[in-house]
Design a protein around this motif. Structure first.
Motif, PDB file in Angstrom:
ATOM      1  N   HIS A 261      63.693  19.969 102.111  1.00 43.74           N
ATOM      2  CA  HIS A 261      64.901  19.326 101.608  1.00 43.74           C
ATOM      3  C   HIS A 261      65.403  18.208 102.525  1.00 43.74           C
ATOM      4  O   HIS A 261      66.479  17.656 102.294  1.00 43.74           O
TER       5      HIS A 261
ATOM      6  N   LYS B 226      68.215  32.125 103.877  1.00 45.65           N
ATOM      7  CA  LYS B 226      69.654  31.942 103.645  1.00 45.65           C
ATOM      8  C   LYS B 226      70.326  33.287 103.466  1.00 45.65           C
ATOM      9  O   LYS B 226      69.805  34.157 102.818  1.00 45.65           O
TER      10      LYS B 226
ATOM     11  N   ASN C  37      70.920  23.414 103.467  1.00 43.07           N
ATOM     12  CA  ASN C  37      69.470  23.318 103.546  1.00 43.07           C
ATOM     13  C   ASN C  37      69.060  22.655 104.856  1.00 43.07           C
ATOM     14  O   ASN C  37      69.367  21.480 105.093  1.00 43.07           O
TER      15      ASN C  37
ATOM     16  N   ASN D 185      65.622  22.494 106.315  1.00 44.71           N
ATOM     17  CA  ASN D 185      64.180  22.711 106.298  1.00 44.71           C
ATOM     18  C   ASN D 185      63.494  21.387 106.020  1.00 44.71           C
ATOM     19  O   ASN D 185      64.139  20.373 105.760  1.00 44.71           O
TER      20      ASN D 185
END
Length: 790
Positions: A467, A790, A462, A464
């Motif tokens: 997160h 992803k 993650n 971003n």
């Protein structure tokens, strides 16, 4: 007039037919009386119409062949070679009428020198684009691969000659002249040409990938080493064939030429560059003087018995790469040399090839074929083994090895010179051209199959805003293209409310289009020892963000980088830096630029293509900043007396969740008022994900909980379709300074039904495109957010 070498198609020759006689008109007839004029039956006896017809045929056939081949990712070199073969003795040249008119031997005295002049310009520009200073910065991996790439085929090639002929060729004299010249062919096959590799990487769009950078660094070392060996080999050959005294004189003149170029010509060019004001073009007088010097250097190369392109290539190396001088020369000469002369040169060399006359049973042709196979295998292993030793992945090591054995126009020119000097026969020359054609087909296909540069950007972690730890530094990569991007990005960063509790780590990437050099450059200004004032092309960017860091000491950490690369490949630099810095979001400017009055000033299609490439490959979240001009005209947020109004439009989904988290970070600044507008659908959305609905409810509940406790307002509007959403947004654009939306690309929702019919810019999504429409006159800038894919 006697002739020993031809450029156009020629009939098969026996060993006895090594020379012939041709009568030509002198002075030649230049201009015809026209297609319908007197003497129209002799139209092809005039040089100008004949030259025009030859060029038209070569370019037409090349383009027709390249149209399907480019879809397979095969470079244009193959189309140029095949055009020459088709127009040569193998196919059309078998018809006597065609050969005697369109490509007659008499006409080759015109088109041949023109093509050779074009190749001379090509080599000069290749030298001008090379950054020799890269050698000092190159690591041991590139040095090992570059040196072995030359030494391994040389050793194996000479060993093959020794075991097959019993001598190295520079030892005792032998009866067969072509066997005596085998060492020259060994050297020609051992050198990896930097211009060839640079063009191949550009065609494959790998120029500034990790593999491309390593290949360029290794090839630079290999090519300069090979050039030195070639010059030394020529001197030794002159001593063998003529006298030692003549060889010594040639060597002294060569060294003198190099000394004059290094200690007189290059300092003079650097002086010219320094005398040119920043942002102003180089005076035409200096450009013409340099081109004249290139021609003189070519003549002087003949005088000390090196090839005609040696002098121009060395002159090119003396040119300071990049702006203002290197880019000025490239801008003036590149399109003409690469677009007109170089395809002509390649096709004319292929014209000389008669594939029907190839006979591998002949000793010379078989020997040369085996010698090329031995040297190519040695080059392949000479790259593959050190790459594996340096722990490169297997696919990358194989790809690098195939790139380093690529052949192109420089190799073709070497074979042509060897044929002109009778070092190789017409039969052997045809074999070498066929091998070059097979190489041009095989190498791009293998490399594209094995190496996919975007593979490394696949996100398995993650990266971003949603997160990221709220109390840790938020890493942001900000991209700068134009000077006006600086103020807009700084304003957005200030709006994100950095503080000692919620700090920012800002990585600034100044992107400059590659002009006047072959090798892309990536500079970390933290690793440089020189001062900022010495870096003219990024000085304003560095100073502006350094001041921003000082004004927010303890809350902001700034690192600046500069990337000089082709516009089509800039996404590699952006995504690679985002990957290396563990960035949570990349801020990229929109391709459209607005004026103060709200009208569109300019659009940059190249920047739009770049943004789409970044969106497709980014290893983290993306923020596309549509600057309407209000961001950069406002005063600093921290010092502004009036509040800064931000609106966040929420529909639902991952992109909207990411955008809302970023907007909530802004609300920590007391000078900012945040309004979250939730467009709720009156129709049940059957397409939405249940997990996303739960997360949507959680982030919205958090906003509702903070209403009244901070500078956050929450508004819920019920809409049934896209038209109602559009009406609400059009009323909002005049009330806010910044509007944040999620991209939501290809995510259907009742709130956006019908908006796709008017979509202009797909990279912004439906709501972002509506807010950034050129028809919408407003003051609000827009930030379109896409969460990490992803």
């Amino acid at each position: 007039m006697s002739t020993n070498a031809t450029i156009g198609p020629s009939p098969p020759q026996t060993n006895a037919q090594t020379a012939g006689f041709l009568c030509v008109r002198f002075p030649p007839k230049v201009h015809s009386t026209g297609l319908f004029g007197k003497g129209k039956s002799e139209w092809f006896t005039y040089t100008v119409p004949t030259l025009e017809m030859q060029m038209l045929l070569i370019f037409s056939v090349t383009q027709i062949l390249h149209l399907p081949l480019k879809r397979l990712g095969i470079p244009k070199l193959l189309s140029e070679l095949l055009a020459g073969v088709i127009l040569g003795s193998t196919f059309l040249g078998r018809y006597n009428h065609y050969q005697g008119t369109v490509f007659s031997l008499e006409s080759q005295g015109v088109i041949g020198p023109i093509a050779a002049f074009g190749y001379m310009l090509f080599m000069f520009l290749s030298g001008a684009k090379m950054d020799v200073s890269m050698i000092r910065k190159t690591g041991t991996k590139a040095w090992g691969i570059g040196v072995l790439n030359v030494i391994a085929p040389l050793v194996c090639g000479f060993f093959y000659v020794r075991i097959t002929e019993g001598t190295l060729g520079w030892g005792r004299r032998m009866k067969d002249a072509r066997v005596q010249n085998l060492p020259t062919l060994v050297i020609a096959n051992s050198v990896t040409a930097f211009p060839v590799i640079a063009l191949l990487l550009k065609d494959l769009k790998l120029l500034n990938s990790e593999l491309g950078r390593l290949a360029l660094s290794s090839t630079l070392i290999s090519y300069l080493l090979g050039t030195g060996i070639t010059v030394l080999g020529n001197v030794i050959d002159i001593g063998q064939q003529h006298s030692v005294g003549r060889a010594v004189v040639d060597l002294v003149l060569c060294v003198l030429f190099l000394a004059v170029t290094i200690y007189i010509v290059r300092p003079a060019m650097i002086w010219v560059a320094k005398q040119t004001p920043e942002g102003r073009p180089v005076k035409d007088f200096y450009t013409y003087l340099i081109i004249l010097g290139v021609m003189v250097s070519s003549v002087f190369s003949h005088y000390f018995e090196q090839t005609a392109i040696f002098g121009p290539f060395i002159m090119g190396l003396a040119v300071p790469e990049g702006p203002p001088l290197g880019s000025a020369l490239v801008d003036k000469l590149e399109s003409f040399a690469y677009g007109v002369f170089l395809p002509l040169f390649v096709s004319l060399n292929a014209l000389r090839t008669n594939l029907m006359a190839i006979d591998l049973k002949k000793k010379n042709a078989g020997r040369n074929k085996n010698l090329m196979a031995v040297t190519s295998a040695a080059k392949l292993l000479g790259c593959f083994l050190p790459a594996l030793y340096c722990n490169m992945p297997l696919n990358d090591a194989v790809s690098l090895s195939f790139i380093m054995i690529a052949k192109g126009v420089v190799d073709l020119a070497s074979y042509s010179f060897l044929r002109d000097n009778n070092t190789v026969s017409a039969n052997s020359y045809a074999v070498l051209v066929v091998a070059t054609i097979m190489n041009a087909i095989t190498v791009p296909i293998v490399v594209k199959w094995l190496y996919e540069p975007s593979r490394k950007y696949a996100g398995y972690q993650n990266r971003n805003i949603m997160h990221s730890k709220q109390t840790s530094k938020l890493p942001v990569l900000a991209c700068i293209h134009r000077p006006d991007n600086i103020a807009a990005v700084l304003k957005l960063l200030e709006a994100s409310s950095p503080s000692s509790e919620y700090p920012l780590a800002v990585y600034v990437l100044h992107l400059i289009e590659l002009r006047g050099r072959a090798s892309p450059v990536f500079i970390s200004h933290q690793l440089q020892t020189r001062t900022v004032a010495n870096v003219s092309y990024s000085e304003n960017v560095i100073l502006a963000f350094s001041q921003y860091e000082r004004n927010n000491w303890g809350a902001v950490m700034v690192q600046a980088f500069t990337a000089i690369s082709p516009r089509k490949l800039m996404h590699e630099d952006i995504c690679t830096l985002a990957l290396d810095t563990l960035a949570s979001i990349i801020i990229i400017p929109f391709h459209r630029q607005w004026g103060i009055d709200g009208s569109v000033e300019a659009e940059d299609p190249g920047l739009r293509t770049l943004n789409r490439s970044v969106i497709d490959r980014a290893p983290c979240s993306i923020g596309i900043l549509v600057d309407r001009g209000h961001l950069k005209r406002s005063n600093s947020i921290g010092m502004s007396e009036k509040s800064y109004s931000v609106a966040m439009i929420f529909i639902g989904g991952k992109d909207d969740q990411e955008a809302l988290i970023f907007a909530k970070r802004m609300a920590r600044n007391p000078s900012i008022t945040l309004t979250v507008v939730h467009l709720a659908s009156t129709v049940v959305d059957q397409a939405s994900n249940e997990k996303d609905k739960i997360i949507d409810a959680e982030v919205l509940n958090d906003v509702k909980h903070n209403v009244g406790h901070s500078y956050i307002r929450y508004v819920e509007e019920e809409v049934k379709d896209g038209s109602e959403s559009a009406l609400i947004l059009r009323d909002m654009v005049h009330q806010y300074d910044l509007i944040i939306v999620g991209r939501r690309y290809n995510v259907p929702a009742p709130q956006t039904v019908g908006l796709g019919d008017w979509n202009e810019d797909g990279e912004l999504g439906l709501l972002g495109d509506l807010l950034a429409s050129s028809d919408l006159k407003c003051r609000a800038s827009v930030l379109v957010v896409q969460q990490q894919q992803k």
